[in-house]
Design a protein around this motif. Structure first.
Motif, mmCIF file in Angstrom:
data_model
loop_
_atom_site.group_PDB
_atom_site.id
_atom_site.type_symbol
_atom_site.label_atom_id
_atom_site.label_comp_id
_atom_site.label_asym_id
_atom_site.label_seq_id
_atom_site.Cartn_x
_atom_site.Cartn_y
_atom_site.Cartn_z
ATOM 1 N N SER A 114 0.847 -1.194 0.000
ATOM 2 C CA SER A 114 0.000 0.000 0.000
ATOM 3 C C SER A 114 0.880 1.240 0.000
ATOM 4 O O SER A 114 2.075 1.189 0.326
ATOM 5 C CB SER A 114 -0.908 0.004 1.232
ATOM 6 O OG SER A 114 -0.137 0.038 2.425
ATOM 7 N N VAL A 115 0.272 2.364 -0.358
ATOM 8 C CA VAL A 115 0.999 3.631 -0.393
ATOM 9 C C VAL A 115 1.270 4.110 1.034
ATOM 10 O O VAL A 115 0.393 4.069 1.892
ATOM 11 C CB VAL A 115 0.188 4.708 -1.147
ATOM 12 C CG1 VAL A 115 0.923 6.051 -1.124
ATOM 13 C CG2 VAL A 115 -0.079 4.268 -2.578
ATOM 14 N N THR A 116 2.489 4.544 1.287
ATOM 15 C CA THR A 116 2.807 5.186 2.561
ATOM 16 C C THR A 116 3.317 6.593 2.262
ATOM 17 O O THR A 116 3.888 6.839 1.198
ATOM 18 C CB THR A 116 3.873 4.407 3.353
ATOM 19 O OG1 THR A 116 5.068 4.309 2.564
ATOM 20 C CG2 THR A 116 3.377 3.021 3.704
ATOM 21 N N ASP A 117 3.105 7.498 3.197
ATOM 22 C CA ASP A 117 3.506 8.885 2.939
ATOM 23 C C ASP A 117 4.053 9.537 4.201
ATOM 24 O O ASP A 117 3.702 9.166 5.319
ATOM 25 C CB ASP A 117 2.331 9.697 2.398
ATOM 26 C CG ASP A 117 1.152 9.752 3.362
ATOM 27 O OD1 ASP A 117 0.761 8.691 3.885
ATOM 28 O OD2 ASP A 117 0.638 10.856 3.617
ATOM 29 N N SER A 118 4.920 10.516 4.002
ATOM 30 C CA SER A 118 5.553 11.231 5.105
ATOM 31 C C SER A 118 4.782 12.505 5.415
ATOM 32 O O SER A 118 3.766 12.807 4.786
ATOM 33 C CB SER A 118 6.993 11.609 4.708
ATOM 34 O OG SER A 118 6.972 12.619 3.704
ATOM 35 N N VAL A 119 5.284 13.258 6.370
ATOM 36 C CA VAL A 119 4.803 14.619 6.588
ATOM 37 C C VAL A 119 5.388 15.480 5.473
ATOM 38 O O VAL A 119 6.128 14.996 4.614
ATOM 39 C CB VAL A 119 5.241 15.151 7.974
ATOM 40 C CG1 VAL A 119 4.609 14.343 9.084
ATOM 41 C CG2 VAL A 119 6.772 15.128 8.090
ATOM 42 N N PHE A 120 5.081 16.761 5.456
ATOM 43 C CA PHE A 120 5.670 17.652 4.468
ATOM 44 C C PHE A 120 7.144 17.865 4.810
ATOM 45 O O PHE A 120 7.498 18.172 5.952
ATOM 46 C CB PHE A 120 4.943 18.997 4.452
ATOM 47 C CG PHE A 120 3.614 18.957 3.757
ATOM 48 C CD1 PHE A 120 3.530 19.050 2.375
ATOM 49 C CD2 PHE A 120 2.447 18.812 4.490
ATOM 50 C CE1 PHE A 120 2.309 19.003 1.731
ATOM 51 C CE2 PHE A 120 1.212 18.772 3.857
ATOM 52 C CZ PHE A 120 1.142 18.855 2.471
ATOM 53 N N LEU A 121 7.991 17.707 3.807
ATOM 54 C CA LEU A 121 9.423 17.867 3.989
ATOM 55 C C LEU A 121 9.867 19.238 3.488
ATOM 56 O O LEU A 121 9.289 19.789 2.550
ATOM 57 C CB LEU A 121 10.183 16.787 3.227
ATOM 58 C CG LEU A 121 9.810 15.335 3.532
ATOM 59 C CD1 LEU A 121 10.666 14.389 2.686
ATOM 60 C CD2 LEU A 121 9.975 15.023 5.014
ATOM 61 N N THR A 122 10.884 19.768 4.116
ATOM 62 C CA THR A 122 11.465 21.017 3.637
ATOM 63 C C THR A 122 12.150 20.745 2.301
ATOM 64 O O THR A 122 12.439 19.579 1.963
ATOM 65 C CB THR A 122 12.494 21.570 4.625
ATOM 66 O OG1 THR A 122 13.610 20.669 4.671
ATOM 67 C CG2 THR A 122 11.900 21.716 6.029
ATOM 68 N N PRO A 123 12.444 21.788 1.525
ATOM 69 C CA PRO A 123 13.177 21.556 0.266
ATOM 70 C C PRO A 123 14.485 20.809 0.475
ATOM 71 O O PRO A 123 14.845 19.945 -0.322
ATOM 72 C CB PRO A 123 13.405 22.983 -0.255
ATOM 73 C CG PRO A 123 12.243 23.758 0.280
ATOM 74 C CD PRO A 123 12.001 23.186 1.645
ATOM 75 N N ALA A 124 15.204 21.128 1.550
ATOM 76 C CA ALA A 124 16.470 20.443 1.821
ATOM 77 C C ALA A 124 16.238 18.967 2.119
ATOM 78 O O ALA A 124 16.993 18.098 1.664
ATOM 79 C CB ALA A 124 17.185 21.111 2.999
ATOM 80 N N GLU A 125 15.194 18.660 2.877
ATOM 81 C CA GLU A 125 14.875 17.265 3.198
ATOM 82 C C GLU A 125 14.425 16.508 1.954
ATOM 83 O O GLU A 125 14.775 15.330 1.761
ATOM 84 C CB GLU A 125 13.800 17.213 4.278
ATOM 85 C CG GLU A 125 14.288 17.677 5.648
ATOM 86 C CD GLU A 125 13.165 17.815 6.653
ATOM 87 O OE1 GLU A 125 13.439 17.711 7.864
ATOM 88 O OE2 GLU A 125 11.997 18.055 6.233
ATOM 89 N N SER A 126 13.651 17.177 1.101
ATOM 90 C CA SER A 126 13.200 16.546 -0.135
ATOM 91 C C SER A 126 14.385 16.202 -1.027
ATOM 92 O O SER A 126 14.456 15.117 -1.614
ATOM 93 C CB SER A 126 12.240 17.478 -0.886
ATOM 94 O OG SER A 126 11.057 17.690 -0.152
ATOM 95 N N TYR A 127 15.318 17.125 -1.122
ATOM 96 C CA TYR A 127 16.519 16.892 -1.940
ATOM 97 C C TYR A 127 17.306 15.704 -1.389
ATOM 98 O O TYR A 127 17.766 14.834 -2.138
ATOM 99 C CB TYR A 127 17.377 18.145 -1.959
ATOM 100 C CG TYR A 127 18.645 17.996 -2.784
ATOM 101 C CD1 TYR A 127 18.630 18.216 -4.153
ATOM 102 C CD2 TYR A 127 19.849 17.623 -2.183
ATOM 103 C CE1 TYR A 127 19.781 18.064 -4.915
ATOM 104 C CE2 TYR A 127 20.997 17.466 -2.939
ATOM 105 C CZ TYR A 127 20.964 17.692 -4.301
ATOM 106 O OH TYR A 127 22.096 17.530 -5.053
ATOM 107 N N LYS A 128 17.448 15.655 -0.066
ATOM 108 C CA LYS A 128 18.191 14.568 0.566
ATOM 109 C C LYS A 128 17.495 13.220 0.318
ATOM 110 O O LYS A 128 18.154 12.207 0.042
ATOM 111 C CB LYS A 128 18.305 14.822 2.069
ATOM 112 C CG LYS A 128 19.112 13.767 2.812
ATOM 113 C CD LYS A 128 19.098 14.020 4.315
ATOM 114 C CE LYS A 128 19.856 15.278 4.661
ATOM 115 N NZ LYS A 128 19.976 15.447 6.152
#
Length: 248
Positions: free
Chosen positions: A22-36
């Motif tokens: 099934s699909v799992t999802d995170s909280v909203f990530l900062t741009p830096a966290e998304s890049y990482k």
């Protein structure tokens, strides 16, 4: 080297997506966290990761891990990301005003995505768990606002203005690229880097000679943000062409 907490949490989500199909999802990530996150999972054949924040132009994004049988186009993101429209007919609060009002309601920042302003309206992306609470907002600063839920599939947000810019450098180091991006002197570029005003991929960078690569995001405080699109080959004088997009 021990993995940081962000990567640990994301790997757990990836494992759950595979285990329970099934699909799992995170909280909203900062741009830096998304890049990482994207960098960490880029070459992982065993993990299907996609990043989305409610609109293609959003900077704050959630990480979605998909089971083996799904592709990105199969995901109905409106189940995982909600949006509200805040109408303010008698004023034009700024981004900071909206942020202060929303956080003042006791909402954790990670539960909120981008806040996009459009005239006298603002659009706020959020997690489903905080939607009803946010709909109760009545004031932003000294202005009265009216909140209503809108579908992320029907949003018509103003386009983010961009400008293509190309230039040449002797070598793709940060101070040289910064000079071409924002049309400042090499001396000023070095000064801005030393002052901590320059970010590379959303993290402060103090190294003048840091090598810049395709896909990198460079920000200069007070001047804007740019993306390195590609290296365009060499000029007759042996200089490297750099093609970029400037976000205004």
């Amino acid at each position: 080297m021990e993995k940081d907490e962000l990567i640990k949490r994301l790997e757990e989500l990836g494992e759950r997506a595979e285990k329970y199909s099934s699909v799992t999802d995170s909280v909203f990530l900062t741009p830096a966290e998304s890049y990482k996150a994207e960098k960490h999972f880029k070459n992982r054949a065993d993990v299907k990761l996609c990043m989305f924040g409610g609109h293609e132009s959003c900077e704050r994004k959630k990480a979605f891990f998909l089971p083996f049988y799904m592709e990105t186009e199969d995901v109905d993101f409106s189940e995982y990301i909600k949006a509200i429209k805040l109408s303010c007919p008698f004023g034009s609060p700024g981004h900071r005003d909206y942020m202060g009002a929303l956080l003042g309601m006791g909402i954790d920042r990670s539960r909120l995505g981008d806040i996009r302003l459009s005239g006298n309206d603002a659009y706020v992306f959020c997690m489903p768990t905080v939607l009803n609470h946010l709909l109760g907002i009545e004031k932003v600063g000294r202005y009265a606002v009216k909140a209503q839920e809108v579908s992320i599939n029907e949003l018509l947000l103003p386009e983010i203005k961009t400008e293509e810019r190309s230039f040449t450098v002797m070598s793709p180091r940060l101070d040289a690229v910064l000079t071409g991006l924002f049309r400042i002197s090499r001396t000023e570029a070095v000064k801005q880097i030393a002052a901590g005003n320059v970010s590379l991929n959303y993290e402060e960078c103090l190294k003048n000679d840091k090598a810049i690569a395709e896909g990198d995001i460079i920000s200069l405080k007070g001047a804007g943000k740019a993306k390195i699109c590609e290296n365009g080959g060499m000029s007759k004088k042996g200089r490297l062409f750099i093609n970029t997009i400037i976000y205004k």
